[in-house]
Design a protein around this motif. Structure first.
Motif, short mmCIF file in Angstrom:
data_model
loop_
_atom_site.label_atom_id
_atom_site.label_comp_id
_atom_site.label_asym_id
_atom_site.label_seq_id
_atom_site.Cartn_x
_atom_site.Cartn_y
_atom_site.Cartn_z
N GLY A 16 0.81 -1.21 0.00
CA GLY A 16 0.00 0.00 0.00
C GLY A 16 0.84 1.26 0.00
N PRO A 17 0.20 2.40 0.28
CA PRO A 17 0.93 3.68 0.27
C PRO A 17 1.85 3.83 1.48
N GLN A 18 2.48 4.99 1.59
CA GLN A 18 3.46 5.26 2.64
C GLN A 18 2.93 4.96 4.03
N GLN A 19 1.64 5.22 4.25
CA GLN A 19 1.06 5.04 5.59
C GLN A 19 1.11 3.60 6.08
N CYS A 20 1.30 2.65 5.16
CA CYS A 20 1.39 1.24 5.56
C CYS A 20 2.58 0.97 6.46
N GLU B 180 5.45 -0.84 -1.92
CA GLU B 180 4.85 0.48 -2.07
C GLU B 180 3.93 0.53 -3.30
N PRO C 119 1.14 3.24 -4.98
CA PRO C 119 0.58 4.59 -4.89
C PRO C 119 -0.89 4.57 -4.50
N ALA C 120 -1.33 5.63 -3.82
CA ALA C 120 -2.69 5.68 -3.29
C ALA C 120 -3.74 5.43 -4.36
N LYS C 121 -3.55 6.00 -5.54
CA LYS C 121 -4.54 5.84 -6.62
C LYS C 121 -4.67 4.39 -7.04
N TYR D 191 -3.73 1.87 -5.22
CA TYR D 191 -4.11 1.09 -4.05
C TYR D 191 -5.63 0.95 -3.94
N LYS E 163 8.93 -2.19 -4.98
CA LYS E 163 7.76 -1.90 -5.80
C LYS E 163 7.25 -3.19 -6.42
#
Length: 261
Positions: free
Chosen positions: A73-77, A96, A98-100, A102, A216
């Motif tokens: 997932g994104p950085q928050q993971c 990683e 990207p949010a979109k 994800y 990635k």
């Protein structure tokens, strides 16, 4: 593979706290493409917490040498991975996304990622939560085992590791079933497997210094092209208000009026 060289990866997912009694109400996006996640609190999926706890217990028994926490997932993971590290995992792997991308990430892509990581890391036991509480798909563990062509023990309520064999007591509709798996294998954790520990403050501080490797999906040869298209997401219909009745006769009359009897 001797036990002292055995690695134990654990998949951990980040979910919204929308099923907690103290959480926010789920809101559908105005364009009907999904639910609103901005500003919603997130935490580790409860079933993944159980999987992490089981992996750490196996390490404490000296049955595995290293516990690796993996999240996509994104950085928050990385916050979720840090929680696993504070519980006792040795290092983290952040795939990683990207949010979109994800938003459209499905169990199919996650399973391919986990299978690729399992091969790359040379592991022989992969632990996951049986499902995530946000989508309740209950697919990732099974598909990962299929991609790896490994045996699987799903809905595990007890796990016993003995050399190159794994005994899994699993919950089924009719009660409990015991299966014996030859390693390597995939196991998904059910609620009764254990009670996850709370991360202590010293361990939380230590977790900040533990390594998280970032890769990635393309590094693993995994394409994230969506296989499923969301047509529309709708709020559930509002429930109609109930009606109070004074007597059994009134109840029967109301049921007849509504066509229930």
């Amino acid at each position: 593979m001797p036990w002292w060289r055995r690695k134990q990866p654990v998949a951990v997912s980040r979910v919204s706290k929308t099923k907690s009694p103290f959480s926010e109400t789920v809101r559908v996006k105005p364009d009907k493409t999904g639910v609103v996640t901005d500003g919603v609190k997130h935490s580790m999926n409860p079933f993944c917490e159980i999987a992490v706890e089981e992996a750490v217990r196996l390490k404490e028994k000296k049955l595995v040498s290293e516990v690796v926490a993996v999240s996509c997932g994104p950085q928050q993971c990385q916050e979720t991975i840090r929680t696993a590290l504070a519980m006792g995992a040795d290092r983290g792997l952040h795939v990683e996304v990207p949010a979109k991308e994800y938003e459209s990430l499905s169990p199919f892509q996650v399973s391919k990622i986990l299978a690729a990581l399992a091969k790359k890391e040379g592991v022989n036991l992969l632990l996951l939560g049986k499902q995530a509480i946000d989508d309740d798909c209950n697919q990732t563990g099974q598909m990962t085992a299929a991609f790896l062509d490994w045996p699987q023990g799903t809905f595990a309520s007890q796990v016993t590791l003995d050399g190159d064999w794994l005994k899994v007591e699993r919950e089924v509709d009719g009660g409990l079933e015991t299966v014996r798996l030859k390693l390597p294998a995939v196991v998904t954790a059910d609620l009764r497997l254990n009670e996850p520990r709370y991360a202590t403050l010293p361990n939380i501080m230590k977790a900040k210094k533990k390594k998280i490797e970032v890769v990635k999906p393309s590094d693993l040869g995994v394409e994230l092209t969506p296989r499923v298209t969301i047509v529309s997401v709708e709020d559930p219909p509002q429930r109609k208000a109930g009606v109070k009745v004074e007597t059994v006769e009134d109840l029967v009359a109301k049921l007849r009026e509504s066509g229930r009897i």
